[in-house]
Design a protein around this motif. Structure first.
Motif, short mmCIF file in Angstrom:
data_model
loop_
_atom_site.label_atom_id
_atom_site.label_comp_id
_atom_site.label_asym_id
_atom_site.label_seq_id
_atom_site.Cartn_x
_atom_site.Cartn_y
_atom_site.Cartn_z
N VAL A 282 51.78 50.68 50.95
CA VAL A 282 52.87 49.71 51.04
C VAL A 282 52.97 48.87 49.77
N GLN A 283 51.83 48.59 49.13
CA GLN A 283 51.78 47.60 48.06
C GLN A 283 51.91 48.12 46.62
N PRO A 284 51.91 49.42 46.34
CA PRO A 284 51.91 49.86 44.93
C PRO A 284 52.96 49.21 44.05
N THR A 285 54.21 49.10 44.52
CA THR A 285 55.25 48.50 43.67
C THR A 285 54.99 47.01 43.46
N THR A 286 54.45 46.34 44.47
CA THR A 286 54.11 44.91 44.33
C THR A 286 53.00 44.73 43.31
N TRP A 287 51.97 45.57 43.40
CA TRP A 287 50.85 45.48 42.44
C TRP A 287 51.31 45.78 41.02
N MET A 288 52.18 46.80 40.86
CA MET A 288 52.65 47.15 39.53
C MET A 288 53.52 46.05 38.94
N ALA A 289 54.24 45.34 39.78
CA ALA A 289 55.02 44.20 39.29
C ALA A 289 54.12 43.13 38.68
N THR A 290 52.92 43.02 39.22
CA THR A 290 51.96 42.01 38.73
C THR A 290 51.17 42.50 37.53
N ALA A 291 50.77 43.78 37.54
CA ALA A 291 49.80 44.25 36.54
C ALA A 291 50.19 45.53 35.81
N GLY A 292 51.27 46.21 36.23
CA GLY A 292 51.59 47.48 35.61
C GLY A 292 50.66 48.58 36.11
N PRO A 293 51.03 49.86 35.93
CA PRO A 293 50.21 50.96 36.46
C PRO A 293 48.77 50.96 35.95
N LEU A 294 48.59 50.86 34.64
CA LEU A 294 47.23 50.89 34.10
C LEU A 294 46.45 49.65 34.47
N GLY A 295 47.13 48.51 34.51
CA GLY A 295 46.46 47.27 34.90
C GLY A 295 45.93 47.34 36.32
N VAL A 296 46.72 47.95 37.22
CA VAL A 296 46.28 48.09 38.61
C VAL A 296 45.08 49.03 38.70
N ILE A 297 45.16 50.16 38.02
CA ILE A 297 44.07 51.15 38.09
C ILE A 297 42.78 50.58 37.51
N LEU A 298 42.87 49.96 36.32
CA LEU A 298 41.67 49.36 35.72
C LEU A 298 41.13 48.23 36.59
N GLY A 299 42.03 47.43 37.14
CA GLY A 299 41.61 46.32 38.00
C GLY A 299 40.86 46.81 39.22
N PHE A 300 41.35 47.90 39.83
CA PHE A 300 40.69 48.42 41.02
C PHE A 300 39.33 49.03 40.69
N PHE A 301 39.20 49.71 39.56
CA PHE A 301 37.90 50.29 39.23
C PHE A 301 36.90 49.23 38.80
N ILE A 302 37.35 48.21 38.08
CA ILE A 302 36.44 47.09 37.76
C ILE A 302 36.02 46.39 39.04
N GLY A 303 36.98 46.18 39.95
CA GLY A 303 36.66 45.58 41.24
C GLY A 303 35.68 46.43 42.02
N ALA A 304 35.83 47.76 41.94
CA ALA A 304 34.91 48.67 42.64
C ALA A 304 33.49 48.52 42.10
N LEU A 305 33.36 48.40 40.78
CA LEU A 305 32.02 48.23 40.19
C LEU A 305 31.39 46.92 40.63
N LEU A 306 32.20 45.86 40.72
CA LEU A 306 31.68 44.58 41.20
C LEU A 306 31.28 44.68 42.67
N MET A 307 32.05 45.42 43.44
CA MET A 307 31.70 45.63 44.85
C MET A 307 30.39 46.42 44.99
N ILE A 308 30.18 47.38 44.09
CA ILE A 308 28.94 48.16 44.14
C ILE A 308 27.75 47.28 43.82
N LEU A 309 27.92 46.33 42.90
CA LEU A 309 26.85 45.35 42.63
C LEU A 309 26.47 44.64 43.92
N ILE A 310 27.48 44.22 44.66
CA ILE A 310 27.24 43.53 45.93
C ILE A 310 26.65 44.50 46.96
#
Length: 488
Positions: free
Chosen positions: A31-59
């Motif tokens: 539902v949210q891809p277009t909303t996220w891209m409006a905020t960060a663009g395609p690459l910004g969303v992808i990088l943001g999610f993978f950086i977030g994933a690494l932080l989640m793995i730390l936790i």
């Protein structure tokens, strides 16, 4: 001392992985891809999610270690008790309960929203009123209620059924995403050329990425459902960490594939400007027609069903653990005489979630945004519990075969606490890309005040329970024991 109720060990490893993955993906990926891209663009969303994933793995490192030593229902509630005592256990459980049930409600609401987009004449009947600009229809409420009741019924019927359904739903969802990517990729008008520009022109790349990293606790909430079900593992609890990491990385990949699929259809900036109710559904239907929309609807439906199922499981187990510890009414720790499930917790979660659609989707979003705070607080408690139990000395270890690894894990627990504080800061500091709106802050204050009132009422009774008795109810033993790893 009253005998402690326990849950049957029926959950298989691939079901647990599916609970973590399906709960994390939910409706947002579709539902949210277009909303996220409006905020960060395609690459910004992808990088943001993978950086977030690494932080989640730390936790998740701390989660894995604690699950290994304390495979009991309650998860973060139990970990906060182990490290900081009964008051902090209540705080952790209070925030998590709201967060989990809100996500159940939001998934049911998302299902009604999907039906509204595909069959508007079905949903847009019997208008009731408007809240925050959102029209509330009786038919929309009925659709959400029906799907909640069905999943409540399945969960009461047994954990084996819930686990098996979760895995099947996940497999269908993953298959639908790959089919959608293939169908979009072979269209002559679609392609990687539509993905540019990679970031929005009105913001910096770093700010774009940070805005997505900030929602990581919300995007990946679901892996923490694993400790809620730990008491029901039919496999060694030491496997939990690998299952969590695999689920987080799989979630990041699936989020990214949906961003790539959506942005390949047509230039994404134009889609964002058009501001459709369901931007992803609109452009997929334009490109692929009813078949493409049907495939997307299947993926979304499976994402919603896995979210509903996973969070009904986790919220009912959390309520079960808190009830077993005498913090909330004892009925929540009663098990079904036939199916051995915490049926009162399941019924409660479903009933509260059914009430939510009456307040409109926008009002529900305010509460869900606020509940991100509760999830992040639970992350912090878990990392602190691991930090307090890991020993820096090589001759004292917490759940480690190699003495040298304990100091490393303690450092990772510290990093997990720092990540949790960063997430809290992004949500609470004015000017942050993810700063909570005024409505969400009001909801947060209301929930905190309600929690304080409830705690004041229960505080005397809670303090009177002897420590060994409380240890037994929460952990299954009168003494807090650290289990050693068995040799593989």
């Amino acid at each position: 001392m009253k005998k402690r109720e326990t849950l049957a060990k029926t959950l298989k490893p691939h079901w647990i992985w599916a609970i973590a993955l399906g709960s994390a993906i939910g409706w947002g990926a579709f539902v949210q891809p277009t909303t996220w891209m409006a905020t960060a663009g395609p690459l910004g969303v992808i990088l943001g999610f993978f950086i977030g994933a690494l932080l989640m793995i730390l936790i998740a490192v701390s989660y894995g270690s604690l699950i290994k030593s304390f495979p009991v229902s309650g998860g973060e509630f139990a970990y906060a008790y182990i490290s900081l005592g009964r008051t902090h256990a209540f705080i952790s459980g209070w925030f998590l309960t709201l967060g989990y049930i809100c996500i159940v409600a939001l998934n049911a609401s998302a299902f009604a929203l999907m039906i509204k987009f595909i069959f508007p004449r079905v949903i847009e009947n019997i208008p009731l009123y408007q809240i925050a600009g959102w029209d509330v229809y009786l038919t929309e409420i009925l659709v959400a209620a029906i799907v909640l009741i069905v999943f409540g019924f399945f969960n009461i019927r047994g954990t084996t059924l819930s686990g098996r359904m979760q895995f099947v739903f996940c497999m269908i969802m993953i298959g639908a995403i790959f089919i959608l990517l293939l169908f979009v990729g072979i269209q002559p008008d679609a392609g990687f050329s539509n993905i540019t520009p990679m970031f929005p022109q009105e913001t910096t790349a770093i700010a774009a990425i940070i805005s997505i990293v900030a929602i990581a606790p919300w995007a990946y909430v679901g892996f923490d459902n694993v400790p809620q079900a730990a008491e029901e593992f039919d496999f060694p609890s030491s496997k939990a960490f690998k299952l969590i990491v695999f689920a987080i990385l799989a979630a990041a990949t699936l989020y990214s594939l949906m961003i790539i699929t959506t942005s390949m259809v047509q230039p994404w900036e134009g889609v964002v400007e058009e501001n459709h109710v369901w931007g992803t559904g609109y452009i997929i239907e334009n490109l692929l027609g009813p078949i493409g929309l049907a495939i997307l609807a299947v993926a979304l439906t499976m994402g919603i069903f896995t979210g509903l199922n996973g969070f009904i499981i986790s919220s009912s187990r959390l309520l079960f653990a808190m009830s077993r510890a005498k913090i909330i009414p004892k009925s929540f720790s009663k098990l079904h005489p036939k199916y051995n499930t915490p049926y009162w917790g399941i019924i409660f979660a479903v009933v509260i979630a059914i009430l939510a659609p009456w307040f409109g989707r926008e009002a529900l979003m305010w509460v869900v945004d606020m509940s991100s705070i509760g999830v992040t607080i639970a992350y912090f408690y878990t990392c602190y519990a691991a930090f307090s139990l890991f020993k820096m000395k090589k001759d004292h270890t917490f759940n480690e075969k190699k003495h040298i690894e304990a100091p490393k894990k303690k450092i990772i627990a510290i990093l997990g606490m720092i990540a949790s504080i960063i997430f809290l800061g992004l949500l609470l500091i004015p000017g942050s890309p993810a700063f909570l709106g005024i409505e969400s802050r009001i909801a947060l204050i209301a929930w905190v005040v309600l929690g304080i009132i409830f705690y004041i009422i229960k505080r005397k009774d809670l303090k009177q329970i002897p420590e060994k008795e409380l240890n037994y109810y929460i952990l299954g033993t009168e003494e807090v024991e650290i289990k050693k790893d068995e040799e593989d």
